[in-house]
Motif scaffolding. Structure first.
Motif, short mmCIF file in Angstrom:
data_model
loop_
_atom_site.label_atom_id
_atom_site.label_comp_id
_atom_site.label_asym_id
_atom_site.label_seq_id
_atom_site.Cartn_x
_atom_site.Cartn_y
_atom_site.Cartn_z
N TYR A 67 -22.67 126.60 36.38
CA TYR A 67 -24.05 126.85 36.77
C TYR A 67 -24.61 125.76 37.67
CZ TYR A 67 -23.35 130.25 33.17
OH TYR A 67 -22.83 131.29 32.44
N ARG A 114 -28.20 132.69 50.82
CA ARG A 114 -28.87 133.96 50.65
C ARG A 114 -28.02 135.05 51.28
NH1 ARG A 114 -34.36 135.44 49.45
NH2 ARG A 114 -35.06 133.31 49.56
N HIS A 138 -26.49 143.73 42.96
CA HIS A 138 -26.91 143.71 41.56
C HIS A 138 -26.17 142.73 40.68
CE1 HIS A 138 -23.96 146.23 39.45
NE2 HIS A 138 -23.82 146.83 40.59
N THR A 139 -25.06 142.21 41.12
CA THR A 139 -24.43 141.17 40.32
C THR A 139 -23.75 140.15 41.24
OG1 THR A 139 -24.01 142.79 38.59
CG2 THR A 139 -22.83 140.74 38.43
N PHE A 140 -23.83 138.90 40.83
CA PHE A 140 -23.18 137.84 41.59
C PHE A 140 -22.06 137.25 40.76
CE2 PHE A 140 -27.58 138.00 42.86
CZ PHE A 140 -27.55 137.89 44.24
N PHE A 200 -26.18 128.99 40.55
CA PHE A 200 -27.28 129.48 39.75
C PHE A 200 -28.07 130.46 40.61
CE2 PHE A 200 -31.81 128.61 38.43
CZ PHE A 200 -31.77 129.49 37.38
N VAL A 201 -28.27 131.66 40.10
CA VAL A 201 -29.00 132.67 40.87
C VAL A 201 -30.48 132.38 40.72
CG1 VAL A 201 -29.29 135.11 41.30
CG2 VAL A 201 -27.23 134.29 40.20
N ARG A 202 -31.11 131.93 41.78
CA ARG A 202 -32.49 131.52 41.61
C ARG A 202 -33.47 132.66 41.80
NH1 ARG A 202 -33.33 126.22 44.43
NH2 ARG A 202 -34.32 127.40 46.06
N SER A 203 -33.19 133.53 42.70
CA SER A 203 -34.01 134.74 42.78
C SER A 203 -33.10 135.87 43.20
CB SER A 203 -35.17 134.55 43.74
OG SER A 203 -34.71 134.68 45.06
N THR A 204 -33.66 137.03 43.39
CA THR A 204 -32.81 138.22 43.50
C THR A 204 -31.68 138.12 44.52
OG1 THR A 204 -34.63 139.04 44.79
CG2 THR A 204 -34.35 139.97 42.61
N ASP A 211 -16.43 139.13 33.43
CA ASP A 211 -17.76 139.29 32.82
C ASP A 211 -17.69 140.17 31.58
OD1 ASP A 211 -18.99 137.74 34.59
OD2 ASP A 211 -20.21 139.29 35.55
#
Lengths: 139, 1181
Positions: free
Chosen positions: B796, B838, B848-850, B855-859, B941
């Motif tokens: 993360y 980005r 929809h998934t990374f 760390f995914v900070r926003s969409t 996952d």
């Protein structure tokens, strides 16, 4: 006595409604990128346990006061709350995990859940209101 | 809609600032006179923004020779023709204007040209009664792209002459247009006139031949006008306008005609006029010209011959033709060429490529036409009608635009023709190959002999050329399905695999004060945007029309102005911008490196300290950074030790903090020191460290407190923490307990504890990430150390994870060597600090998934405290709105980072893919390697969130579902056989390989840490490396030959064929090399040829080869040279230098090797054939 139960339920229900609204607002803030995932999740996780307690108390109260219908109505939601809380993986930071909230549509499902709860609490609110008035009249 | 880059790197620092200022619409671009017209002009020719490419090799040439050579400014004709190719109508309407102006000037303005042309006319008049016809022809010949204008005016000029209206060429310009245009209105058959003129002209060869000689004058005068500008024109606008309108109609008419002709008559006709033009532009080729003319005479043209004379005033037909033209435009637009052929243009080979090459429709066109950029046109259609005139009056700003107008009419026709041809050829040659049904069960040799390459998106050649390198950016489906329903039907995962910070040998770096981005979605300008005109571009992600800033008009590469589409940003799909201070929230941080080293008994025993310190000493000068680089060391066992390295001390000072429950920094200022100022102290420390703890008896490990201390140390600046850990942390915060039950290692049912045991490391990682600090973990342990929990600190915080199971410096030399090599790479590779990435995609698609370490900070924003060139990412996409109104989708990743030199940079990759509507096309474009890698990520996952068996089932189901969907979609196939499209023929094999991968295998004894490490690698490795991990390459190397060898840097590198991963391919007589990405195995059979052992391994016979051999000796024999050059070639192709392990047939290490033979049956898993049968059963169920 009856009226006291419902007055308490009503107050509790109001609190839960506010909480649901707060959840929705915070989640949509996250959706719009107004706050970051970390702060959003720490904000929300703080309120998961109070929500759980609040709802469980009402449910138990209905069970104790032998209002079967309302109890059965509340039971699924209360057990979902508990299930969700218990099933949080050990490595996660709570029901809302900042590292996962953007993955697999979690944000959307959290949002949906909060919406459903809001609807449910509104329904309960009127039910309690009605029951309370009925109880007061009967008294 | 905040800028990816614009986003503050530190969320905590300024969350509010994350929002980019709302896009403020600029004042409408109307200013005064000339400017205004400029603005209009663009709108007019906005019709064909995408057509830049059209500059087929052959058209541009014409203008080239004739005019641009004389044009002082840079508006080379080919560029313009390049610009406005197909929907020629719009172009014409404008380009006519200047043309008219030219002639106008010619006659009314400059006396010199008048004379010459006047003389010319005179001559023509006297010579023939066909004057008006012959003159246009010759003119057209001369001035190629001015053709229409010149010829029209000349014709009109000639006309009046013959009719007696006009005595002199110096006609008042006000009247002029009226007269000239009617003459032009014959324009609809105009082209025929041109081409057919040759008939009469035959008789007058002398005259016509004479023209080319003079023709040079005309272009020159034209050119002079061009540079002078047209402002001198005395026309009344209204007159001009009406005239212009006429003209434009005529021309559109002629377009239609031209295209019609071409369609019916064929390519010879279409090329014919071109030919003429080309020939004439060269004054020296009169004879050939005339021959061309005569040879290309068409009989139908004779009919038109009279028309021009008799219908000078007919305006009606053109109008009807206009309709026709529009129709044709709508048809052609759908097949319109796309994009930029600039490479060719910039190459400069143009003028020389002569008429010979010009006549046949060039192949690029064919493919270009096959992929339409269609969406732009319909909306633009109206614009073209309004915007015509005023604009052209003011062309001076970009005079070159007008050039080549006469050629345009031909484009649609030719393009249409070639597009239909091209479509045919493409579809028929390409589709079957990727869609060819393969009977998996019958086809035994499914593996190709050479490594599998990424499929090439079915785009036209120009887009293909511009598209992002598949090594950096790959999509699982190179044909994007139009709707989510179609995607669901195909049962294939849709996602991207990214390797954004890859080491690149060639990267255009752009320094510019304004970085051009879409104002609404903040997309960076890229090769796939469309230029509506010179001043505006249309975003290819959100379709917003943006202004081109003034600065962007200047091209630093060619030092020319007004060519925004030639800028490097628009020429390369991978570019790097040097960002301005807008992209910083704080001054760029220095490179800061902190090493956190485990010095407990366990670690000292394993002996890793020597290797690390030695390696760091060697690479101290190569650490990326500038004069501000800082470095620090922390060691820990049951206490935490800090090292004061402040400049001026005579030797490093160790400070021990034993209060691990409440860790504090003893001297916060002197623990992280400037590398250059304290270099001697650092070297002293590194030399002393390995010996300082040799006698330690401390077995505990207080990793948590040490990390907390490290975080405190790093939080003011951010940087990189490298943690070396050798056992389970047992003290203080973050302590872990052993969770692995060794008896469960080979369990086929449940694998537990794949997730972290505590959230301590995750929280720490998020804290670090917030302070722009990444934690890299080197785990060198001999027993279980709960990597699942420890890995969180890197996952993360965008760090990386290295794991060396059973590491020992002397007992396990392979691992020691691996650590050494990894460290060398680790210390010296590029690094980017305080990065954000980005990923944007065309409207309608969403992520929809990374997958990866971040760390995914926003969409759509990934926060990467550090980014390294070995990190790969994957994202899963879904189609939210159907993509009906577009034929192309684009993906863009923008990685904003601070380089080690303290520069803020943005690396932008853009990928463009076609949209398809049929299921077959979706299958045809499937990229099986990317799909497998994405599936592997998803399976990781799934196994963490659900269970390993779920993940395994999901993998098998992915194959079953996609193949059964394919079989049922292709109705002509036998339902009972297992058929896969050629593009997916390796799918079952790769999935089987995944199931036998350490991460997902069951039944075979696998240590939990090994499994978790494999999962971490799947999540964070780039595609190329991951594929080798999943499905290694096997080569036979005892008989390398030079057959098919390639030459790299003067070395001959043999290319042995790939073998399938099955023991059946191994023979005792052979030697085999298995390339697993991070390790090479060389397996030597028992009866291996002695000459190979002698020549390559340097031992007399098989028996004398030692068990642990990790290097090939440098022997002076041919076979040794071949083997070494092959292995070093394989090594060079990846950043991490893999270790080599020679395995004899009877050595215990051979199990490692045989585990990778995934096509064979093991006691716990299917063989490939069994797996296929299993899939078939599932499908039939």
């Amino acid at each position: 006595m009856e009226s006291v139960v419902f007055i308490f339920s009503l107050i509790d229900c109001c609190a839960l409604i506010f909480l649901s609204v707060y959840f929705i607002i915070t989640l949509s803030d996250l959706e719009c990128d107004y706050i970051n995932a970390r702060s959003c999740c720490s904000k929300l996780n703080k309120w998961v346990v109070p929500e759980l307690i609040g709802h469980t108390v009402v449910t138990v109260l209905m069970f104790v006061s032998l209002h079967w219908f309302i109890f059965l109505l509340n039971l699924p939601v209360a057990s979902w709350n508990i299930y969700r809380f218990v099933m949080v993986p050990s490595g996660n930071m709570g029901v809302f995990d900042p590292t996962e909230i953007h993955n697999r549509g979690q944000l959307k499902s959290h949002m949906k859940e909060a919406m459903i709860k809001l609807g449910f609490h509104l329904l309960c609110f009127f039910m309690y209101l009605y029951s309370m008035i009925l109880a007061l009249i009967n008294d | 809609m905040s800028a990816p880059a614009g986003i503050p790197p530190r969320p905590a620092a300024a969350p509010g600032g994350a929002r980019a200022p709302a896009a403020r619409p600029r004042a409408p671009p109307c200013r005064n006179g000339p400017v205004q017209s400029q603005v209009h002009f663009p709108s007019g020719y906005s019709l064909n923004p995408e057509n830049y490419s059209a500059p087929s090799t052959h058209y541009p040439q014409v203008p080239h020779e004739a005019i641009p050579s004389q044009l002082d400014n840079q508006y080379i004709a080919d560029y313009h023709s390049a610009c406005y190719s197909v929907p020629a109508q719009s172009v014409m309407t404008h380009s006519i204007g200047p043309g008219m102006l030219n002639t106008q000037q010619l006659y009314g303005g400059a006396p010199h040209p008048v004379e010459s042309s006047g003389g010319l006319l005179q001559e023509a008049v006297s010579s023939a009664s066909h004057l008006h016809t012959s003159v246009p022809q010759s003119y057209s010949a001369m001035s190629s792209h001015y053709i229409s204008s010149t010829s029209s005016s000349v014709a009109s000029q000639g006309f009046p002459l013959s009719s007696g209206h006009y005595a002199m060429p110096s006609v008042s310009s006000a009247v002029y247009p009226h007269l000239s245009y009617p003459a032009m209105s014959i324009g609809s058959p105009y082209r025929q006139v041109l081409t057919s003129q040759s008939l009469p002209a035959v008789g007058q060869f002398k005259e016509t031949n004479a023209f080319p000689g003079q023709s040079t004058i005309v272009p020159r005068t034209l050119q002079q006008q061009v540079t002078l500008g047209y402002n001198s024109t005395s026309w009344s606008t209204s007159d001009f306008q009406s005239a212009q309108e006429n003209l434009s109609r005529n021309h559109t008419g002629s377009v239609a005609k031209a295209s019609n002709q071409i369609n019916t008559v064929g390519i010879v006709d279409s090329s014919h006029p071109v030919n003429q033009n080309v020939q004439f532009t060269k004054p020296g080729v009169e004879t050939s010209v005339s021959s061309v003319v005569t040879s290309s005479v068409r009989t139908p043209a004779a009919d038109h011959l009279i028309e021009p004379a008799s219908v000078p005033s007919s305006t009606q037909p053109p109008e009807s033709l206009l309709q026709e033209a529009i129709d044709s435009s709508s048809t052609t637009s759908s097949a319109s060429p796309v994009t930029n052929n600039y490479d060719a243009l910039e190459g400069g080979g143009y003028p020389e490529t002569d008429s010979a090459t010009s006549s046949p429709a060039p192949p690029p066109q064919i493919s270009r036409n096959t992929k339409p950029f269609g969406y732009g046109y319909p909306t633009l259609q109206p614009g073209y009608q309004n915007a015509t005139l005023p604009t052209s009056a003011m062309q001076p700003s970009n005079p070159g635009h007008q050039s080549g107008f006469q050629q345009y009419p031909q484009y649609p026709g030719v393009n249409q023709l070639s597009s239909s041809l091209g479509g045919l050829s493409l579809q028929h040659s390409q589709q079957p190959e990727s869609l060819r049904p393969v009977n998996l069960i019958q086809e035994r040799n499914i593996l190709p002999v050479s490594p599998v390459l990424a499929p090439v998106p079915n785009l036209n050649s120009d887009l293909r050329k511009l598209n992002c390198n598949p090594d950096s950016f790959r999509c699982t489906l190179t044909n994007i399905p139009q709707t989510q329903a179609l995607l669901n039907k195909a049962k294939l995962p849709l996602g991207l695999l990214l390797h954004p910070f890859r080491d690149l040998t060639q990267l255009p770096v752009i320094t510019s004060s304004t970085i051009v981005r879409c104002r609404s979605c903040r997309t960076y300008i890229n090769p796939f945007v469309s230029f509506i005109d010179q001043r505006r571009w249309k975003c290819n992600l959100c379709y917003r029309v943006n202004d081109v800033p003034e600065e962007f008009m200047y091209n630093p590469l060619t030092r020319s102005y007004g060519e925004p589409h030639k800028r490097p940003e628009v020429q390369n799909s991978t570019v790097e911008f040097i960002a301005s201070s807008d992209y910083m929230l704080r001054p760029p941080q220095p490179a800061v490196y902190l090493f956190v080293l485990d010095v407990s008994h366990n670690a000292v025993e394993a002996g890793y300290l020597t290797i690390v310190c030695q390696s760091l000493l060697e690479n101290l000068d190569k650490l990326p950074g500038d004069s501000r680089t800082r470095i620090g060391f922390v060691t820990f066992d049951s206490t935490v030790q800090f090292y004061n390295l402040q400049e001026g001390l005579s030797q490093p000072q160790m400070l021990i903090v034993s209060d691990i429950d409440d860790i504090f920094l003893p001297t916060p200022d002197s623990l992280l020191v400037n590398l250059h100022e304290s270099k001697e102290l650092i070297k002293d420390l590194l030399n002393a460290l390995p010996n300082m703890f040799t006698n330690t008896r401390e077995t505990h490990s207080a990793l948590g407190p040490a990390l907390q201390a490290a975080f405190k140390l790093m939080s003011p600046t951010g940087g990189r923490i490298s943690v070396f850990q050798s056992q389970l942390p047992s003290l203080g915060a973050g302590l872990l307990h052993s969770r692995e039950d060794p008896n469960q290692r080979s369990s086929t049912k449940v694998v537990q504890h794949l997730g972290p045991a505590t959230d301590f490391y995750k929280k720490l990682a998020l804290d670090c990430s917030g302070q722009q600090t990444a934690v890299d973990l080197f785990l060198l342990s001999s027993q279980y150390s709960d990597l699942a929990s420890l890995a969180c600190m890197s996952k993360y915080s965008a760090g990386c994870i290295y794991y060396y199971p059973s590491f020992h410096h002397s007992h396990n030399p392979t691992q020691a060597e691996k650590l050494q090599k990894d460290l060398k790479r680790y210390f010296t590779r590029k690094i980017g600090f305080e990065a954000v990435m980005r990923i944007r995609c065309t409207k309608g698609l969403s992520i929809h998934t990374f997958h990866g370490n971040f760390f995914v900070r926003s969409t759509d924003l990934l926060s990467l405290a550090n980014v390294n060139p070995d990190a790969g990412f994957a994202v899963q996409m879904s189609i939210e709105e159907s993509l009906t109104d577009t034929s192309l989708v684009c993906f863009q990743t923008a990685l904003l980072y601070t380089s080690s030199k303290g520069e803020r940079r943005i690396r932008v990759h853009t990928l463009c893919l076609p949209v398809v509507t049929s299921l077959a096309d979706v299958y045809a474009g499937a990229d099986v390697q990317a799909a497998v890698c994405l599936l592997a990520n998803m399976a990781v996952d799934r196994s963490v969130s659900s269970s390993l068996s779920d993940a395994r089932d999901a993998l098998v189901n992915a194959v079953v579902d996609s193949l059964s969907a394919y079989i049922s979609s292709a109705s002509n196939l036998q339902q009972s056989t297992l058929i896969a499209p050629n593009s997916l023929k390796l799918f079952p094999l790769y999935v089987l390989a995944l199931l036998k991968q350490k991460a997902f295998r069951t039944g075979t004894s696998t240590r939990l840490d090994d499994r978790v490490y494999a999962m971490c690698q799947i999540k964070s490795q780039p595609l190329g490396h991951l594929m080798k991990m999943i499905h290694p390459n096997l080569y036979r190397i005892d008989r390398l030959t030079d057959e098919g060898a390639i030459h790299v840097n003067d070395r001959v590198v043999p290319q042995p064929p790939l073998q399938k991963l099955s023991a059946e391919k191994l023979t005792r007589e052979g030697a085999f090399l298995m390339d697993c990405g991070s390790i090479f195995y060389i397996w030597i059979g028992k009866n291996c040829d002695n000459s190979f052992i002698k020549d390559v391994l340097g031992y007399p016979n098989y028996a004398s080869v030692p068990q642990k051999l990790t290097q090939l000796p440098e022997l002076d024999t041919l076979s040794s040279e071949r083997a070494r050059s092959f292995i070093s070639w394989l090594r060079d192709s990846r950043p991490l230098s893999p270790v080599l392990q020679v395995i004899k047939d009877e050595s215990p290490a051979k199990t490692d090797f045989f585990h990778h033979l995934i096509e064979d049956r093991t006691e716990a898993a299917f063989s490939y054939y069994e797996f296929l049968v299993h899939i078939q059963q599932q499908i039939c169920k």
